[in-house]
Design a protein around this motif. Structure first.
Motif, mmCIF file in Angstrom:
data_model
loop_
_atom_site.group_PDB
_atom_site.id
_atom_site.type_symbol
_atom_site.label_atom_id
_atom_site.label_comp_id
_atom_site.label_asym_id
_atom_site.label_seq_id
_atom_site.Cartn_x
_atom_site.Cartn_y
_atom_site.Cartn_z
ATOM 1 N N SER A 67 45.353 48.863 36.815
ATOM 2 C CA SER A 67 45.824 50.221 36.513
ATOM 3 C C SER A 67 46.334 50.909 37.773
ATOM 4 N N GLN A 68 45.630 50.694 38.888
ATOM 5 C CA GLN A 68 46.071 51.285 40.169
ATOM 6 C C GLN A 68 47.441 50.754 40.574
ATOM 7 N N LEU A 69 47.745 49.524 40.176
ATOM 8 C CA LEU A 69 49.047 48.927 40.458
ATOM 9 C C LEU A 69 50.117 49.396 39.477
ATOM 10 N N GLY A 70 49.694 50.108 38.425
ATOM 11 C CA GLY A 70 50.628 50.591 37.416
ATOM 12 C C GLY A 70 51.108 49.496 36.474
ATOM 13 N N LEU A 71 50.280 48.456 36.291
ATOM 14 C CA LEU A 71 50.661 47.317 35.454
ATOM 15 C C LEU A 71 49.739 47.184 34.245
ATOM 16 N N GLN A 72 50.275 46.618 33.191
ATOM 17 C CA GLN A 72 49.498 46.297 32.003
ATOM 18 C C GLN A 72 49.372 44.778 31.901
ATOM 19 N N PRO A 73 48.214 44.278 31.499
ATOM 20 C CA PRO A 73 48.046 42.826 31.403
ATOM 21 C C PRO A 73 48.685 42.249 30.144
ATOM 22 N N HIS A 74 49.226 41.056 30.291
ATOM 23 C CA HIS A 74 49.691 40.291 29.133
ATOM 24 C C HIS A 74 48.521 39.506 28.543
ATOM 25 N N GLU A 75 47.548 39.201 29.419
ATOM 26 C CA GLU A 75 46.367 38.455 28.981
ATOM 27 C C GLU A 75 45.166 38.909 29.803
ATOM 28 N N VAL A 76 44.043 39.132 29.125
ATOM 29 C CA VAL A 76 42.762 39.436 29.763
ATOM 30 C C VAL A 76 41.793 38.375 29.259
ATOM 31 N N ASP A 77 41.185 37.624 30.189
ATOM 32 C CA ASP A 77 40.344 36.512 29.755
ATOM 33 C C ASP A 77 39.193 36.303 30.738
ATOM 34 N N ALA A 78 38.000 36.080 30.200
ATOM 35 C CA ALA A 78 36.813 35.811 31.022
ATOM 36 C C ALA A 78 36.944 34.513 31.815
ATOM 37 N N LEU A 79 37.904 33.686 31.469
ATOM 38 C CA LEU A 79 38.176 32.469 32.232
ATOM 39 C C LEU A 79 38.416 32.811 33.704
ATOM 40 N N PHE A 80 38.941 34.008 33.971
ATOM 41 C CA PHE A 80 39.293 34.430 35.325
ATOM 42 C C PHE A 80 38.220 35.302 35.982
ATOM 43 N N SER A 81 37.075 35.492 35.323
ATOM 44 C CA SER A 81 36.003 36.334 35.862
ATOM 45 C C SER A 81 35.355 35.712 37.091
ATOM 46 N N GLU A 82 34.721 36.576 37.876
ATOM 47 C CA GLU A 82 34.029 36.110 39.069
ATOM 48 C C GLU A 82 32.802 35.295 38.689
ATOM 49 N N MET A 150 36.378 33.126 42.630
ATOM 50 C CA MET A 150 37.139 32.424 41.594
ATOM 51 C C MET A 150 38.588 32.238 42.018
ATOM 52 N N ASN A 151 39.203 33.233 42.657
ATOM 53 C CA ASN A 151 40.573 33.063 43.131
ATOM 54 C C ASN A 151 40.672 31.907 44.128
ATOM 55 N N LYS A 152 39.697 31.788 45.022
ATOM 56 C CA LYS A 152 39.710 30.681 45.992
ATOM 57 C C LYS A 152 39.565 29.334 45.281
ATOM 58 N N MET A 153 38.733 29.299 44.250
ATOM 59 C CA MET A 153 38.558 28.058 43.502
ATOM 60 C C MET A 153 39.832 27.694 42.731
ATOM 61 N N ILE A 154 40.498 28.686 42.174
ATOM 62 C CA ILE A 154 41.754 28.441 41.474
ATOM 63 C C ILE A 154 42.809 27.979 42.478
ATOM 64 N N ALA A 155 42.844 28.601 43.652
ATOM 65 C CA ALA A 155 43.802 28.202 44.692
ATOM 66 C C ALA A 155 43.610 26.739 45.060
ATOM 67 N N ARG A 156 42.372 26.328 45.170
ATOM 68 C CA ARG A 156 42.084 24.920 45.488
ATOM 69 C C ARG A 156 42.647 23.999 44.399
ATOM 70 N N GLU A 157 42.484 24.397 43.145
ATOM 71 C CA GLU A 157 43.010 23.600 42.035
ATOM 72 C C GLU A 157 44.540 23.556 42.054
ATOM 73 N N LEU A 158 45.168 24.659 42.390
ATOM 74 C CA LEU A 158 46.626 24.669 42.482
ATOM 75 C C LEU A 158 47.105 23.716 43.582
ATOM 76 N N ARG A 159 46.437 23.746 44.729
ATOM 77 C CA ARG A 159 46.805 22.831 45.825
ATOM 78 C C ARG A 159 46.618 21.380 45.406
ATOM 79 N N LYS A 160 45.551 21.088 44.649
ATOM 80 C CA LYS A 160 45.334 19.721 44.158
ATOM 81 C C LYS A 160 46.466 19.266 43.252
ATOM 82 N N ARG A 161 47.120 20.217 42.596
ATOM 83 C CA ARG A 161 48.221 19.898 41.687
ATOM 84 C C ARG A 161 49.581 19.930 42.397
ATOM 85 N N GLY A 162 49.555 20.074 43.726
ATOM 86 C CA GLY A 162 50.779 20.021 44.505
ATOM 87 C C GLY A 162 51.449 21.353 44.785
#
Length: 184
Positions: A67-82, A150-162
């Motif tokens: 909200s502070q960024l002035g954006l609305q989410p297209h998807e909200v999911d607990a998959l991305f929770s801390e 969680m962001n760091k863990m996702i980043a690691r997965e992205l790097r594993k995928r090239g």
């Protein structure tokens, strides 16, 4: 294709004094319900506005950051929770909040999960989250407004995928990591 992983702003829930485990559990519960107390720096606003698809954790500190960024989410999911810190049962030891959190996170990384999500499960969830973000990236630049670990863990997965990092993740509030699909 670009994926931006951005951490939420500074929560409006201060660390407070020393706690035993029960008081720490209550502090963690209140932290998970907290909003953010600051606005995004200009760089974060600029980076976030590049997004075509906006994805967000359901935790209030992530939602209020969006909200502070002035954006609305297209998807909200607990998959991305801390990933929650595990608690030690029945300890009356009193420590400062930040020391407790660091100690419990180290224990979690060493395999102790207690009643919380295990490292193995969190890694699997990060893998699923990376897959979902890659799928969204087919539509354009994706912004995930999420959390430090969680962001760091996702980043690691992205790097594993090239995926290549233009900017690596930091643990500061409002920090971002930007990943691009390699052109091979």
């Amino acid at each position: 294709m670009t994926i931006i992983l951005m951490r939420h702003g500074k929560p409006d829930h201060p660390p407070g004094p020393r706690h035993n485990v029960q008081a720490l559990a209550e502090w963690c519960e209140a932290y998970d319900l907290s909003q953010v107390s600051d606005g995004p720096p200009p760089r974060s606003l600029s980076i976030a506005r590049q997004a075509t698809v906006v994805v967000c954790s359901p935790l209030p500190r992530a939602r209020s950051s969006l909200s502070q960024l002035g954006l609305q989410p297209h998807e909200v999911d607990a998959l991305f929770s801390e990933v929650a810190v595990p608690l030690l049962p029945g300890s009356q030891l009193q420590l400062p909040t930040l020391l407790w959190l660091a100690l419990l996170r180290v224990l979690w990384l060493c395999g102790y999960a207690g009643q919380s999500e295990s490292l193995r499960h969190a890694r699997h969830r990060a893998s699923l989250a990376a897959d979902r973000l890659i799928e969204h990236a087919r539509q354009g630049t994706v912004l995930l407004l999420g959390h430090g670990i969680m962001n760091k863990m996702i980043a690691r997965e992205l790097r594993k995928r090239g995926w290549q990092a233009e900017k690596h993740a930091s643990s500061r509030h409002w920090s971002s990591a930007i990943y691009h699909r390699p052109f091979i």
